[in-house]
Design an enzyme around this catalytic site. Sequence first.
Site, mmCIF file in Angstrom:
data_model
loop_
_atom_site.group_PDB
_atom_site.id
_atom_site.type_symbol
_atom_site.label_atom_id
_atom_site.label_comp_id
_atom_site.label_asym_id
_atom_site.label_seq_id
_atom_site.Cartn_x
_atom_site.Cartn_y
_atom_site.Cartn_z
ATOM 1 N N HIS A 69 96.186 -7.090 -63.649
ATOM 2 C CA HIS A 69 96.209 -8.241 -62.737
ATOM 3 C C HIS A 69 97.531 -8.971 -62.959
ATOM 4 C CE1 HIS A 69 95.250 -10.482 -66.323
ATOM 5 N NE2 HIS A 69 94.112 -9.834 -66.468
ATOM 6 N N ALA A 70 97.691 -10.097 -62.263
ATOM 7 C CA ALA A 70 98.978 -10.803 -62.319
ATOM 8 C C ALA A 70 99.343 -11.242 -63.739
ATOM 9 C CB ALA A 70 98.939 -12.003 -61.375
ATOM 10 N N HIS A 120 98.872 -9.452 -66.476
ATOM 11 C CA HIS A 120 99.564 -8.297 -67.079
ATOM 12 C C HIS A 120 100.974 -8.157 -66.505
ATOM 13 C CE1 HIS A 120 95.241 -6.858 -67.463
ATOM 14 N NE2 HIS A 120 95.665 -6.784 -68.700
ATOM 15 N N GLN A 142 87.302 -1.713 -80.512
ATOM 16 C CA GLN A 142 87.308 -3.183 -80.486
ATOM 17 C C GLN A 142 86.100 -3.762 -79.757
ATOM 18 O OE1 GLN A 142 91.200 -3.199 -78.279
ATOM 19 N NE2 GLN A 142 90.350 -5.001 -77.287
ATOM 20 N N GLN A 161 94.210 -13.147 -80.849
ATOM 21 C CA GLN A 161 94.736 -11.773 -80.911
ATOM 22 C C GLN A 161 96.243 -11.786 -81.167
ATOM 23 O OE1 GLN A 161 93.646 -8.324 -78.255
ATOM 24 N NE2 GLN A 161 95.474 -8.979 -77.147
ATOM 25 N N VAL A 221 98.448 -16.965 -67.360
ATOM 26 C CA VAL A 221 98.565 -17.062 -65.889
ATOM 27 C C VAL A 221 97.192 -17.454 -65.352
ATOM 28 C CG1 VAL A 221 99.111 -15.831 -63.752
ATOM 29 C CG2 VAL A 221 100.344 -15.274 -65.872
ATOM 30 N N SER A 274 91.808 -12.746 -66.070
ATOM 31 C CA SER A 274 91.241 -11.808 -67.041
ATOM 32 C C SER A 274 90.653 -10.644 -66.261
ATOM 33 C CB SER A 274 90.130 -12.502 -67.834
ATOM 34 O OG SER A 274 89.316 -11.547 -68.475
#
Length: 290
Positions: free
Chosen positions: A34-35, A37, A61, A153, A176, A185
């Site tokens: 998404h934006a 990333h 994870q 993280q 963002v 997310s």
Amino acid sequence: MQLVREPEAYRRACDAARAAGHRVAIVPTMGALHAGHMALVEAARARADWVALSVFVNPTQFGPNEDFERYPRTLEADVARCEAAGVALVYAPPREAMYPAGEETRVRVGATAAPLCGRFRPVHFEGVTTVVAKLFALTGPCLAAFGRKDYQQLRVITRMTTDLFLPVEILGVPIVREPDGLALSSRNAYLSADDRARGLSIARALSAAVRRFDAGERDPEAIVRPALAAVRAAASSVDYVELVDADTLAPPPARLGARVLLAVAARFGATRLIDNVVLGEDGPPLAAGA
Ligand code: PAF
């Protein structure tokens, strides 16, 4: 743009890029781009002229009752997005390539991984640091970009990189948000319209906290209590609304200092959202009156 699936082919491509004089960067992701990333790609491209992006839904994870199976997998669209954004290579290994039969090594960070999400997702950070260490080992000396939405993280990976003397420069990229304040997310795709509307309580609570802090409030309780009440009133359940030191993630002093992290994790329906602000550094996620 290359699409590579095997670790050794990926390593060779990174080595060749460096040998050709490029500065290499890696943007590790689990895909469903998404934006947020793409902002990582843009930040990496501003500092390195050869950017790889990994797409790997990392099984280690995820806890036993988490969303590994249903995590969105959209490789074809991800590859197209990367190509359009000037990514040089997408590394999308199969599970057996990253965790071959017989592997038994895990990388574990201590105190930084213990609070916040570490309390609620006991295997999570060990899985993240293990797979990121593998990606760093394959990539070689590079810059690596991570989003600040996953603030803990970012701190855990920075700690690991320092402690293991890894030749990687870590870049933290600002969150963002959607125009209404929801932090981007891949898991937002799970939200119903009602969950999504209630999820905005997080950005509102964080915005109110920033305003209190910027107005001079330094009592931790006076910041956390209203934020917790606002998120609790809207969420299906709350894991935490907590203040911690922005660097070490240790509990804050009795009177807050110049920079402190306010972090939130809460469920809306079955979807767990996380978000944060660094008080003293970040502006409010929402404009006044929004
Ligand atoms: O932030 C993520 O998407 C993942 O935790 C990461 C860093 C790619 C490791 O699997």
